[in-house]
Design an enzyme around this catalytic site. Structure first.
Site, short mmCIF file in Angstrom:
data_model
loop_
_atom_site.label_atom_id
_atom_site.label_comp_id
_atom_site.label_asym_id
_atom_site.label_seq_id
_atom_site.Cartn_x
_atom_site.Cartn_y
_atom_site.Cartn_z
N HIS A 56 -2.37 -6.63 4.88
CA HIS A 56 -2.74 -8.11 4.71
C HIS A 56 -1.36 -8.96 4.74
CE1 HIS A 56 -6.89 -7.21 3.91
NE2 HIS A 56 -6.43 -6.03 3.56
N ASN A 129 -12.86 -8.13 1.09
CA ASN A 129 -12.70 -8.53 2.43
C ASN A 129 -14.03 -9.27 2.79
OD1 ASN A 129 -10.28 -7.30 3.06
ND2 ASN A 129 -11.40 -5.33 3.82
N TYR A 339 -2.35 -0.90 -5.87
CA TYR A 339 -1.91 -2.31 -5.86
C TYR A 339 -0.81 -2.63 -6.69
CZ TYR A 339 -5.92 -3.26 -2.65
OH TYR A 339 -6.59 -3.34 -1.67
FE1 HDE Z 1 -6.21 -3.07 0.07
N1 HDE Z 1 -3.89 -3.19 -0.15
N2 HDE Z 1 -6.10 -1.18 -0.12
N3 HDE Z 1 -7.72 -3.22 0.57
N4 HDE Z 1 -6.02 -4.99 0.04
C1 HDE Z 1 -3.33 -4.30 -0.50
O1 HDE Z 1 -1.47 -4.75 -1.87
C2 HDE Z 1 -5.07 -0.22 -0.33
C3 HDE Z 1 -8.92 -1.84 0.92
C4 HDE Z 1 -7.22 -5.83 0.42
O2 HDE Z 1 -4.07 -11.16 -0.45
C5 HDE Z 1 -1.78 -4.03 -0.90
O3 HDE Z 1 0.16 -6.28 -2.13
C6 HDE Z 1 -5.51 1.03 -0.52
C7 HDE Z 1 -10.14 -2.24 0.78
C8 HDE Z 1 -6.59 -7.35 0.21
O4 HDE Z 1 -2.33 -10.33 -1.43
C9 HDE Z 1 -2.03 -2.29 -0.97
C10 HDE Z 1 -6.67 1.05 0.09
C11 HDE Z 1 -10.22 -3.63 0.67
C12 HDE Z 1 -5.39 -7.28 0.17
C13 HDE Z 1 -3.44 -1.98 -0.60
C14 HDE Z 1 -6.89 -0.21 0.47
C15 HDE Z 1 -8.99 -4.02 0.35
C16 HDE Z 1 -4.83 -5.84 0.10
C17 HDE Z 1 -1.13 -4.03 0.36
C18 HDE Z 1 -7.65 2.44 0.34
C19 HDE Z 1 -11.44 -4.47 0.49
C20 HDE Z 1 -4.47 -8.57 0.10
C21 HDE Z 1 0.15 -4.94 -0.39
C22 HDE Z 1 -7.91 3.17 -1.03
C23 HDE Z 1 -12.48 -4.08 -0.51
C24 HDE Z 1 -4.49 -9.10 -1.17
C25 HDE Z 1 -0.38 -5.23 -1.28
C26 HDE Z 1 -3.52 -10.29 -1.24
C27 HDE Z 1 -3.73 -5.56 -0.11
C28 HDE Z 1 -3.79 -0.75 -0.72
C29 HDE Z 1 -8.24 -0.56 1.24
C30 HDE Z 1 -8.70 -5.42 0.62
C31 HDE Z 1 -0.85 -1.71 -0.16
C32 HDE Z 1 -4.81 2.12 -1.07
C33 HDE Z 1 -11.24 -1.30 0.70
C34 HDE Z 1 -7.62 -8.58 0.46
O5 HDE Z 1 -1.67 -2.32 -2.21
#
Ligand code: HDE
Length: 483
Positions: A56, A129, A339
């Site tokens: 992202h 999302n 996060y």
């Molecule tokens: Fe993320 N995700 N994610 N994700 N995600 C991040 O946070 C993570 C997942 C989503 O505009 C990270 O600052 C793991 C699902 C958004 O700042 C991180 C898993 C969904 C954003 C991270 C998921 C999301 C992130 C990357 C699996 C939708 C941007 C850097 C368990 C429901 C938020 C950061 C923004 C960002 C980890 C899966 C949505 C690495 C470990 C499912 C919208 O923390």
């Protein structure tokens, strides 16, 4: 000399004598190390980039408000939802997933839809999302999944073989792959897409009664998508097309808005529902659990400074307020760690004190020090708990709601493995034109895959979802439908 806003200063506030010429010995130099203004400018310049988000990374944000339009107090005690008409400031960041921070907006990819509600009881982050499901359903697979989506370790190129190898070996991805490869895989703008919390959460009312819920943000601009060809052209002409569209729409007073709905599931249904309600690769039928209106979100103010507000914004599904709890969904559970861990690394341990992330209400706790502690760090107030000096104490009535758990502590797979019904239902919902574009998008994406074994494995999954789905992809790839 009294410094005013017209005076150029150093970061320590002293007036700068000359910002055009380095200090040198004579006009030809060498440059003098005592030119501390030069040294500071060059050194700060080297440190302007904070690590981009590992996923992202490319995004756009805007401020606005959320207004309650329906009474949901029988389900949740969350104060920001406590009365119709109540307004709460929000900050929203939209994003792509796999691309780096300089990548194109109009790629085929899910879109991040992250909402920060600055409520009177602390911030609430709904980090979703533009799709109701996800590719995988256990956090332990996430790093591998993202590796397969990103660049090959040798060529540094995107690698369709890895993408389809991972998906063909993870059949739970089929539902989200179908959504991604459909028209909805490339939204026309950030304004013309829905948003979802994706996971199951729990709402708890003032009596401590809980229900499982799923969030749906329905765009009021209508759904609009880009075809592959148009998206490719725009990606070349204007990689920041979605970013620019959102900024200009708000600048021109064309404020985008979404209606928020929830699906409500009684706690006991979780044990009998035909799909595991904590499996984020599955939706709940809206026939079983209809949408209930909650409120309306309007984005009406652009960021003043992109880095300060959009780049430094930190969201987490673990940023919760009373009346809203998590569910045992294994992906959600993993995210509760990931996060804030990412934010501590990327922005710093005191990231929640930054203006864009700071709650509107008073923060009272015993966390002290850490880098960039630019607030009063608790002053001389008592700095431990329990204490005999009237420091802040816990509010037991706001403990997250208890719920029964059972089973052995073990690495255990989900016990429901139907990954085909919902993907097949989605395929059968599409019109003939939508199916034709879906098949073409898949064939275009799979053609470069190096091994027929991977293609044949994936065709089997499409076939199990719907025989026509499998047959049409196989034909497109010039391969037989495997037995
Ligand atoms: Fe993320 N995700 N994610 N994700 N995600 C991040 O946070 C993570 C997942 C989503 O505009 C990270 O600052 C793991 C699902 C958004 O700042 C991180 C898993 C969904 C954003 C991270 C998921 C999301 C992130 C990357 C699996 C939708 C941007 C850097 C368990 C429901 C938020 C950061 C923004 C960002 C980890 C899966 C949505 C690495 C470990 C499912 C919208 O923390």
């Amino acid at each position: 000399m009294s410094i005013n806003k017209n005076n150029l200063t150093t970061s320590w506030g002293a007036p700068v004598g000359d910002n055009q010429n380095s200090m040198t010995a004579g006009s030809r130099g060498p440059t003098l190390i005592q030119d501390v203004h030069l040294l500071e400018k060059l050194a700060h310049f080297n440190r302007e980039r904070v690590p981009e988000r590992v996923v992202h990374a490319k995004g756009a944000g805007a401020h606005g408000f959320f207004e309650v339009t329906n009474d949901v107090t029988k389900y949740t005690k969350a104060k920001f939802l406590s009365e119709v008409g109540k307004r709460t400031p929000v900050f929203v960041r939209f994003s792509t997933v796999a691309g780096e921070s300089g990548s194109a907006d109009t790629v085929r990819d899910p879109r991040g839809f992250a909402v920060k509600f600055y409520t009177e009881e602390g911030n609430y982050d709904l980090v979703g999302n533009n799709t109701p499901v996800f590719f995988i359903r256990d956090a332990i697979k996430f790093p591998d999944f993202i590796h397969s989506q990103k660049r090959h370790p040798q060529t540094h190129l995107k690698n369709p073989t890895a993408v389809w190898d991972f998906w063909s070996l993870s059949p739970e991805s089929l539902h989200q792959v179908t959504i991604l490869m459909s028209d909805r895989g490339i939204p026309a703008t950030y304004r013309h897409m829905h948003g979802f919390g994706s996971h199951t959460f729990k709402w708890v009312n003032a009596k401590g009664e809980g229900v499982w819920i799923k969030y749906h943000f329905k765009t009021e601009q209508g759904i609009k998508n880009l075809t592959e060809e148009v998206a490719r052209r725009i990606a070349g002409e204007n990689p920041d097309y979605h970013t620019e569209d959102l900024f200009n729409a708000i600048k021109n007073g064309d404020f985008p808005s979404w209606k928020l709905y929830v699906q409500i599931m009684p706690l006991e249904d979780a044990n009998t529902y035909r799909f595991d309600p904590f499996d984020v690769t599955k939706v709940w039928s809206q026939k079983d659990y209809p949408l209930i209106e909650v409120g309306r979100m309007v984005l009406n103010r652009n960021p003043e400074n992109y880095f300060a507000e959009v780049e430094q914004a930190t969201f987490s599904p673990g940023t919760l307020v009373p009346g809203i709890d998590v569910s045992p969904d294994k992906m959600l559970q993993g995210r509760l760690f990931a996060y804030h861990d990412a934010h501590r690394y990327r922005v710093g341990v005191n990231h929640q004190a930054l203006p864009i992330n700071r709650p509107r209400n008073q923060v009272n706790n015993y966390q002290r020090d850490g880098q960039m502690r630019f607030d009063d760090n608790g002053g001389s107030s008592v700095y431990y708990e329990p204490n005999s000096f009237g420091g802040p104490t816990e509010s037991p009535e706001h403990k997250p709601s208890a719920y029964p758990v059972s089973g052995m502590a073990d690495s255990v797979a989900y016990d429901k493995d139907d990954h085909y019904t919902q993907a097949g239902d989605l395929y059968r919902l599409l019109s003939e034109e939508e199916r034709t574009r879906l098949i073409q998008n898949i064939v275009n994406s799979m053609k470069p895959v190096e091994k027929d074994e991977i293609k044949l494995r994936q065709i089997q999954h499409f076939y199990k979802a719907d025989p026509e789905y499998g047959r049409r992809v196989a034909e497109g790839l010039g391969l037989p439908v495997p037995e």
